[in-house]
Design an enzyme around this catalytic site. Sequence first.
Site: not given
Length: 429
Positions: A63-65, A153, A233, A279, A306, A310
Amino acid sequence: MKTLIKNGTVFNEGHLVNEDLLVEDGIIRALGKDLHEYLTDDYVEFDAGNLLVSPGLVDVHVHYREPGQTEKETIKTGSAAAAHGGFTTVGAMPNVDPVPDAPEKVAQMIAKNQKDGLVHIAQYSAITTGRTSDQLVNMAGVKKAGAFAVSNDGNGVQSAGTMYRAMQAAKAVGLPLAAHVEDESLLFGGVMTEGARAKYLGLPGSPEVVESSQVARDLALAKATGVHYHVCHVSTKDSLAMIRFAKQNGVRVTCEATPHHLLLSDECIDGHDTNYKMNPPLRHEEDRRALVAALNDGTVDMIATDHAPHTKENKGTDFYCGANGITGSETAFALLYTKLVKAGLLKLERLLDLMATNPAAAFNLTEAGRLEVGKPADIAIFDLDHAYVIDQRDYLSKGRNTPFTRMTVYGQTVLTMVDGQVVYRRKED
């Protein structure tokens, strides 16, 4: 310019062999013991004595946001973190804002990935518009735009009818469908896995059937449609048992496990350190052991991080409100080598298959996952012999949210090369 990587232990065609590797013009020119016939005066030499020379690792779940939450991560910082961890190909999930849920949006994401990424970034399209609706994306269109797979996802597809239609559409155009398996009607406000530990901590728990019930549904749908169905996952022993049975009965299913689910259980949770909140949540010790066993018996096809950065404020200190997820790109190989390979639970060759060869093959990433003459020189070199301490000052990700900081491990990345160019090199002491 040519680069000769000498004296390394090379992972080649599933075996560890002592040989040299020659890189020229971004590709692997030769592999073998005596490569002098290929050399001229114009070459540099890298001595990989006592080091592991591996295909660049492949992580199909990051996840690169960007766009939308660049305070957490950007394509540039996320891909730098990947290179730091020895990854040369990653799959970027679509939970960004705006969501890549149309051909033109996917094309824009791919262009941005290519412009800013230090590693190869394969792009997921969403399954449905906005990732949460029941309206399917234009599967043929997003594939033509360059999506390598589809996924929602971050959210499970709640409607069986939607998932069935999505699988039919993905199958029709040859796109893998990667599922976040979570039946939201079974969450019951839980912030960790239901059980003795949740009860002890006084925290609300969700039952493990949140995951396994949707796995069961989706496996039936995958059998009916023939799609390549990939479980993101996977985390429970019951999910594994169903996936194992489905494979034995001809369902085209693959699955991934994360380093944190392989190495941690709900017993690690103290109720305050939100770096243990994720999660799927950490499961019971029997689930963790089942995951490790499934690495060896072939039920788990690959390991994916995953990687979920944050900010400190997002994670907070409240287990109720803290954001789910931890970073993983920079620590995955070393943690798994230390805790599984050195502990005698997994062979090194199997770990490299799980982290390079298998994910590339499963997702048809044909230029990745192998060291082969004529292929791109995507290479990772690791130091297996010397211990080091995971230090957050070394992170290249914006995210610091991991419970593994300050752990002593082996398997530090020495050098990462993408298309023959060095994109990460360990600092000299």
